[in-house]
Motif scaffolding. Structure first.
Motif, PDB file in Angstrom:
ATOM      1  N   ARG A 172      -0.649 -15.725  -3.301  1.00 25.91           N
ATOM      2  CA  ARG A 172      -1.852 -15.872  -4.117  1.00 25.91           C
ATOM      3  C   ARG A 172      -1.748 -15.204  -5.478  1.00 25.91           C
ATOM      4  NH1 ARG A 172      -7.176 -14.283  -1.004  1.00 25.91           N
ATOM      5  NH2 ARG A 172      -7.990 -15.086  -2.973  1.00 25.91           N
ATOM      6  N   GLN A 231      -2.009 -17.033  -9.168  1.00 25.61           N
ATOM      7  CA  GLN A 231      -3.156 -16.719 -10.025  1.00 25.61           C
ATOM      8  C   GLN A 231      -2.702 -16.377 -11.438  1.00 25.61           C
ATOM      9  OE1 GLN A 231      -4.897 -13.682  -7.553  1.00 25.61           O
ATOM     10  NE2 GLN A 231      -6.499 -15.040  -6.781  1.00 25.61           N
ATOM     11  N   GLY A 279      -1.853 -19.608 -13.037  1.00 26.72           N
ATOM     12  CA  GLY A 279      -3.063 -20.291 -13.465  1.00 26.72           C
ATOM     13  C   GLY A 279      -3.656 -19.687 -14.723  1.00 26.72           C
ATOM     14  N   GLY A 317     -12.301 -16.538 -12.464  1.00 23.94           N
ATOM     15  CA  GLY A 317     -10.866 -16.769 -12.580  1.00 23.94           C
ATOM     16  C   GLY A 317     -10.151 -15.645 -13.307  1.00 23.94           C
ATOM     17  N   ALA A 323      -9.952 -12.577 -11.009  1.00 21.93           N
ATOM     18  CA  ALA A 323      -8.922 -12.739  -9.982  1.00 21.93           C
ATOM     19  C   ALA A 323      -7.534 -12.569 -10.570  1.00 21.93           C
ATOM     20  CB  ALA A 323      -9.059 -14.114  -9.328  1.00 21.93           C
ATOM     21  N   ALA A 324      -7.306 -13.147 -11.745  1.00 20.03           N
ATOM     22  CA  ALA A 324      -6.001 -13.015 -12.377  1.00 20.03           C
ATOM     23  C   ALA A 324      -5.729 -11.580 -12.804  1.00 20.03           C
ATOM     24  CB  ALA A 324      -5.921 -13.945 -13.593  1.00 20.03           C
ATOM     25  N   ALA A 327      -4.774  -9.642  -9.772  1.00 15.53           N
ATOM     26  CA  ALA A 327      -3.405  -9.968  -9.372  1.00 15.53           C
ATOM     27  C   ALA A 327      -2.400  -9.240 -10.255  1.00 15.53           C
ATOM     28  CB  ALA A 327      -3.190 -11.478  -9.437  1.00 15.53           C
TER      29      ALA A 327
END
Length: 580
Positions: free
Chosen positions: A119, A123, A126, A296, A299-300, A303
């Motif tokens: 994941r 991420q 993305g 988003g 989350a990135a 990460a």
């Protein structure tokens, strides 16, 4: 976040990522310029001579085409960079974790590493491929518009810029609310996933014990909690998103009111004012899109933080060039003290001399430090104080390759790869020929297993070795360690969960190795213990007794008690209760 992105991606990715950022900046500025050119175009169309609009229409067409080309180029560069960076990240993580001490690989760390691979890296990919463009456009395009507005009407520019801090605060509040809600949803989803797996795996138990209703109730409760968390997320994030959108609309409305006031007082050209207000409305478009980016981006960003935490974990120091290797296979511990992160000492002043080619059994109660001791010999960690020596050389003065060639370790929990028996044994020495593999298998008793399997050496063992029994997996693991042919062999409870037949096979292997290698065995089985050249009894992180089996029995201390307890346990049997 941008700084962290460059840091995590590594120096080899800085050039391509810089090119991507340049392309994004050019596109965002061109997009803003296209918005700005609407002002003179509309001003001319609404003015006294609409024919003056042709040059502005031509300029707008050229800039619009350039914007389209820039958009295509930045997208293609973004996709290429995203794929390249994610590929390098996998390699960076893989290369780095291969240098980390074996003690780092706890169940929790391995789980986190799996999450990063499945994941975390996607991420980040993305972020580069899909999120950077709207993020930079939401900042640079409005900034271009504000700067251009200064040349048309500085008062409207100031009114527009005044709303930026308020929008920023509203955005931060909305993102914070989303982050808190996402954490609750992630926790509920993880719990639900765990319950689903548990429910599937526990079917034999649930059906044979009549606990199906209880199992379903636990599953349904976790799914209900996940649904409640998702509903709470919607309820918690909706006000933040609504507030941010409202702030953007209020900021635009305030600029429109300011423009209308200027127009009514005759302080601005009406045609130019109308065109500028159209520009203000266009200014709000990319800004409003930021409300959808919050989850988003969070989350990135998370990460990136987790990947950076792994990459920042320092490996154990070792010499850059190989020095003199061990003189023999003797093992020495000198006043070793060691503890984990909680600060509680696990080993406290352990001093031990193990001559080459002898067998030492390490026994003691649970939590006494047996596994920690044997893993320090393999340098899973470094000692807090004291030293561990192999053949007279401190293990900290050996390179990783030197240490790996000297020590083999057989764990209690065995993992076999989803391959054949032959391939799993060959992991110990990939260049070994069939004769060496067969000899290691014979010593470990694997030849007997191979002989009764239809596919013989080419029998697939399944993921984790599930096609074999626990004892068979242990024998394959032992054969793998024997094939490596390291002079020091460490066994951590290798026979603790074996049935009598497999235990006898492993014990036969240990007997065959006596006098040929230095064996250090953590064991509770009496047969393994009694045949050792030396027995070390650990209690509370200290060596309380040391000697041969006969010497320790004669001493009448903790080992003698241990021996009696084990002997009594072996005589236990289930008795049938007779009712009258």
């Amino acid at each position: 976040m941008i700084r962290k992105l460059f840091q995590v991606a590594g120096p080899e990715s800085r050039g391509p990522m810089t090119a991507q950022f340049v392309a994004l900046i050019v596109y965002s500025v061109l997009q803003g310029a296209a918005f700005v050119l609407v002002v003179p175009l509309l001003g001319s169309l609404l003015g006294d001579d609409p024919g003056d609009a042709w040059p502005w229409a031509a300029a707008l067409t050229v800039v619009a085409l350039a914007t389209a080309v820039a958009h295509y180029l930045q997208q293609m560069i973004g996709f290429q960079v995203a794929l390249a960076v994610s590929h390098r990240l996998y390699h960076r993580l893989g290369d780095h974790v291969s240098t980390l001490p074996l003690g780092w690989f706890s169940g929790e760390q391995v789980g986190r590493l799996g999450q990063l691979a499945s994941r975390g890296v996607p991420q980040v990919r993305g972020l580069l491929a899909h999120l950077l463009q709207p993020l930079l456009s939401a900042v640079l395009t409005p900034l271009t518009v504000i700067v251009a507005m200064v040349f048309y009407d500085w008062r409207l520019a100031v009114a527009t810029a005044a709303g930026v801090p308020v929008m920023y605060l509203a955005y931060r509040w909305a993102v914070g609310a989303t982050a808190r809600a996402d954490e609750a949803v992630d926790a509920a989803a993880a719990a639900a996933n765990e319950r689903v797996v548990e429910y599937v795996r526990a079917q034999p138990v649930l059906r044979t014990t009549g606990g199906g209703a209880r199992g379903r109730a636990l599953l349904e409760r976790s799914l209900t909690e996940q649904d409640a968390a998702a509903r709470a997320q919607t309820a918690r994030t909706a006000p933040g998103r609504t507030a941010f959108s409202a702030v953007v609309l209020l900021a635009v409305a305030s600029v429109i009111v300011t423009g209308a006031a200027l127009g009514l007082r005759g302080g601005a050209d009406i045609a130019e004012l109308v065109a500028t207000l159209v520009l203000v409305v266009r200014f709000a478009e990319p800004v409003s899109g930021m409300a959808e980016l919050g989850a988003g981006l969070r989350a990135a960003s998370g990460a990136l933080d987790r990947i950076d935490a792994v990459l920042s974990t320092a490996p154990l120091p070792e010499p850059t060039t190989p020095g003199p290797g061990p003189a023999d296979s003797s093992v020495t511990l000198r006043d070793v003290r060691f503890g984990y992160d909680d600060g509680v000492p696990v080993l406290d002043g352990v001093t031990l001399e193990l001559p080459a080619r002898t067998t030492t059994a390490v026994v003691g109660p649970s939590g006494s430090g047996k596994t920690s001791l044997i893993r320090l010999l393999a340098r899973f960690w470094d000692t807090g104080t004291g030293a561990v020596l192999l053949g007279g050389v401190d293990v900290r003065d050996l390179t990783g390759e030197q240490l790996r060639t000297q020590v083999s370790l057989v764990f209690q929990d065995v993992y076999l790869f989803d391959a054949t028996i032959r391939e799993n044994i060959a992991v110990g020495r990939p260049d070994a020929d069939d004769a060496r593999i067969a000899e290691a298998a014979r010593l470990a008793g694997v030849d007997e297993i191979v002989a009764r399997l239809p596919q013989g050496w080419d029998t697939p063992v399944g993921e984790g070795g599930t096609a074999l029994s626990g004892g068979e997996r242990q024998r394959v693991s032992l054969a793998r360690a024997l094939l490596k042919d390291a002079p020091v062999l460490l066994l951590d409870e290798a026979t603790s969960s074996l049935d009598p037949a497999n235990e006898a096979a492993v014990q036969h292997t240990l007997d065959a190795l006596t006098g040929r290698r230095t064996l250090v065995v953590v064991a509770h089985r009496l047969q393994t213990v009694v045949r050792a050249d030396r027995i070390v009894f650990l209690d509370g992180g200290r060596i309380t007794e040391s000697g041969t089996h006969e010497e320790l029995l004669a001493l009448g201390g903790r080992y003698a008690d241990f021996w009696r307890e084990r002997g009594s346990a072996q005589g236990w049997q289930l008795a049938r209760q007779v009712t009258r």
